[in-house]
Design an enzyme around this catalytic site. Structure first.
Site, PDB file in Angstrom:
ATOM      1  CG  MET A   1       6.342  -1.501   4.965  1.00 26.79           C
ATOM      2  SD  MET A   1       5.486  -1.047   6.502  1.00 26.79           S
ATOM      3  CE  MET A   1       6.612  -1.457   7.774  1.00 26.79           C
ATOM      4  N   PRO A   2       8.181  -1.641   1.682  1.00 29.02           N
ATOM      5  CG  PRO A   2       8.031  -2.083  -0.598  1.00 29.02           C
ATOM      6  CD  PRO A   2       7.532  -2.531   0.729  1.00 29.02           C
ATOM      7  CB  ILE A   3       8.644   3.460   3.677  1.00 27.37           C
ATOM      8  CG1 ILE A   3       8.170   2.366   4.625  1.00 27.37           C
ATOM      9  CG2 ILE A   3       8.097   4.827   4.096  1.00 27.37           C
ATOM     10  CD1 ILE A   3       8.703   2.498   6.032  1.00 27.37           C
ATOM     11  NE  ARG A  40       2.208   0.298   5.967  1.00 29.52           N
ATOM     12  CZ  ARG A  40       1.748  -0.887   5.595  1.00 29.52           C
ATOM     13  NH1 ARG A  40       1.518  -1.132   4.318  1.00 29.52           N
ATOM     14  NH2 ARG A  40       1.515  -1.834   6.483  1.00 29.52           N
TER      15      ARG A  40
END
Length: 63
Positions: A1-3, A40
């Site tokens: 999940m890239p943030i 995100r």
């Protein structure tokens, strides 16, 4: 999940922040080949009196 965490000076409206979130999310999804739904974006707004530019408060430099 890239943030992605983005710090900006206060003063942008919700539409501008929504555009920023959408476009950053799309760029991350495209460049990392990650599902858009996994991206995100966190926007942190800073008061102009809490940030410096060139040794001076942003509130004095940017009006």
């Amino acid at each position: 999940m890239p943030i992605a965490q983005i710090h900006i000076l206060e003063g942008r409206n919700d539409e501008q922040k929504e555009t920023l979130i959408r476009e950053v999310s799309e760029a991350i999804s495209r460049s990392l080949d990650a599902p858009l739904t996994s991206v995100r974006v966190i926007i942190t707004e800073m008061a102009k009196g809490h940030f410096g530019i060139g040794g001076e408060l942003a509130s004095k430099v940017r009006r």
